[in-house]
Design an enzyme around this catalytic site. Structure first.
Site, PDB file in Angstrom:
ATOM      1  N   HIS A   1       0.806  -1.223   0.000  1.00 27.84           N
ATOM      2  CA  HIS A   1       0.000   0.000   0.000  1.00 27.84           C
ATOM      3  C   HIS A   1       0.838   1.272   0.000  1.00 27.84           C
ATOM      4  O   HIS A   1       0.321   2.342  -0.341  1.00 27.84           O
ATOM      5  CB  HIS A   1      -0.921   0.044   1.227  1.00 27.84           C
ATOM      6  CG  HIS A   1      -1.954  -1.030   1.262  1.00 27.84           C
ATOM      7  ND1 HIS A   1      -2.826  -1.287   0.220  1.00 27.84           N
ATOM      8  CD2 HIS A   1      -2.245  -1.949   2.207  1.00 27.84           C
ATOM      9  CE1 HIS A   1      -3.614  -2.295   0.534  1.00 27.84           C
ATOM     10  NE2 HIS A   1      -3.291  -2.719   1.730  1.00 27.84           N
TER      11      HIS A   1
ATOM     12  N   HIS B   1      -6.443  -7.421   0.013  1.00 29.42           N
ATOM     13  CA  HIS B   1      -6.598  -5.996  -0.300  1.00 29.42           C
ATOM     14  C   HIS B   1      -5.978  -5.651  -1.657  1.00 29.42           C
ATOM     15  O   HIS B   1      -4.974  -6.236  -2.052  1.00 29.42           O
ATOM     16  CB  HIS B   1      -5.917  -5.142   0.779  1.00 29.42           C
ATOM     17  CG  HIS B   1      -6.495  -5.326   2.145  1.00 29.42           C
ATOM     18  ND1 HIS B   1      -6.081  -6.346   2.987  1.00 29.42           N
ATOM     19  CD2 HIS B   1      -7.445  -4.639   2.815  1.00 29.42           C
ATOM     20  CE1 HIS B   1      -6.762  -6.265   4.126  1.00 29.42           C
ATOM     21  NE2 HIS B   1      -7.605  -5.256   4.047  1.00 29.42           N
TER      22      HIS B   1
END
Ligand SMILES: CC1(C)CN(C2CCCC2)C(=O)N1c1ccccc1/C=C/C(=O)NO
Ligand SMILES: [Zn+2]
EC number: 3.5.1.98
Length: 368
Positions: free
Chosen positions: A134, A171
């Site tokens: 991320h 994710h």
């Protein structure tokens, strides 16, 4: 896989540094000690990781972010400094003292693995404590401070023209997709949960990349409850289509284990066997392959999964019984390697998955 051609990045110092990350207490030790307890180390070339230098990190991250991150880490300051907020530090990315050294150690380990592949020292390189997908150029995000995945891909790009990134984490791999969204040299392919309000909120099928990178970002949005059979089926279809169209020279996989049944994320219903079938497809291409970890919050299941995948790479079959070792008690009540799927219903309807696949096939036609 010819065993000496598998590089396993490890040192006791490195594991201790990774263990110190409060959010994942002892996970790095649990993974390494289970791999060791199953006797797999003797089949691999074990190499100690180097630390990433400031210049290594600056290959992707901005100087402004790095110097602020280093400052707050050194001071151990609580991150409510005004500029900390703009750099994503605080909240999801708490500033524990020494977090910079932790991030530099993980990035160095992924670079050590990537350098082994880049220099032809190995065919497969493993850094299970990496995979922090991320982190952005100038912002920490989702408990990711430095994007070691981007740094590893940039290292491979020094040698390989086309690199395929595959993100199996629950994710969306937004930080990696953002880093390469404008280039056709790196395809980012992410399979993830896509649902209103679910972090990071990006990764819809319509996100295909920008400019010259258009159609080189591929997203497979999925819903809760998906189990091995359907997941492997759609992975197989997409992976084969992408491989035959893009013809990658090297592959990077992020195997975040928060997709497993029993994970506190309580979303997908996969088992290590299902992820193993996806890995087998990639290994079948016989291209230099970098394997990284990522999410995974049921610590014993995450250790089970990455140990199982390591054995797959080594063509070793593991006994079901968890071997006696320091963390044996964590594997109760069954003390077996297998993860049992849950009984939650699969909310992915087949017609929708067919539609997703059809749209991806259509987009691939535009890949030059
Ligand atoms: C703080 C942790 C990382 C842990 N966690 C749960 C797991 C079980 C108990 C807490 C989260 O939801 N997290 C997050 C919090 C905010 C934003 C992102 C994440 C996770 C990202 C991820 O896994 N990417 O692959
Ligand atoms: Zn995750």
């Amino acid at each position: 896989m010819a065993s000496s051609r598998v590089l396993y990045v490890h040192s006791d110092d490195y594991v201790r540094t990774c263990d110190s990350m409060a959010r994942l207490p002892h996970r790095a030790s649990m993974v390494h000690l289970l791999i060791k307890a199953y006797g797999l180390l003797k089949f691999m070339r074990v190499i100690a990781p180097r630390m990433a230098s400031h210049d290594d990190l600056a290959a992707f991250h901005s100087d402004a972010y790095l110097s602020h991150f280093e400052l707050v880490s050194r001071e151990g300051e609580d991150a409510d400094l005004p500029e900390s907020q703009q750099y994503g530090l605080g909240y999801d990315c708490p500033v524990m003292e020494g977090v910079f050294e932790y991030a530099a150690a993980v990035a160095g380990a992924t670079l050590t693995a990537a350098e082994g592949l880049r220099n032809g020292v190995c065919d497969v390189a493993l850094n299970w404590a990496g995979g922090w997908h991320h982190a952005k150029k100038d912002e920490a995000s989702g408990f990711c401070y430095v994007n070691d995945v981007v740094l590893g891909i940039l290292k491979l790009r020094e040698q390989f023209q086309r690199v395929l990134y595959i993100d199996f984490d629950l994710h969306h791999g937004d930080g990696v997709e953002d880093a390469f969204s404008f280039t056709p040299k790196v395809v980012t392919l992410s399979f993830h949960k896509f649902s209103p309000g679910f972090f990071p909120g990006t990764g819809d099928i319509a996100e295909v990349g920008l400019g010259r990178g258009r159609f080189y970002s591929i997203n497979v949005p999925l819903s809760d409850g998906i189990a091995d059979e359907k997941y492997v089926d759609i992975c197989h279809s997409v992976l084969q289509a992408v491989n035959t169209t893009f013809l990658p020279e090297a592959v990077v996989c992020q195997f975040g284990a928060d997709t497993l049944a029993g994970d506190p994320m309580c979303s997908f219903n996969l088992t290590p066997k299902g992820l193993g079938q996806c890995l087998q497809i990639v290994l079948g291409w016989q291209k230099p392959t970098l394997l990284l970890g990522g999410g995974g919050y049921h610590l014993a299941n995450t250790a089970r999964c990455w140990t199982y995948l390591t054995a797959l790479v080594l063509d070793q079959v593991l006994a079901s019984e968890i071997p006696e070792h320091q963390f044996f008690p964590e594997y109760g009540p069954d003390y077996v390697l297998e993860v049992t799927p849950g009984c939650r219903s699969d909310t992915n309807n087949p017609a929708h998955l067919d539609q997703v696949l059809a749209e991806i096939r259509e987009n691939l036609k535009h890949m030059a």
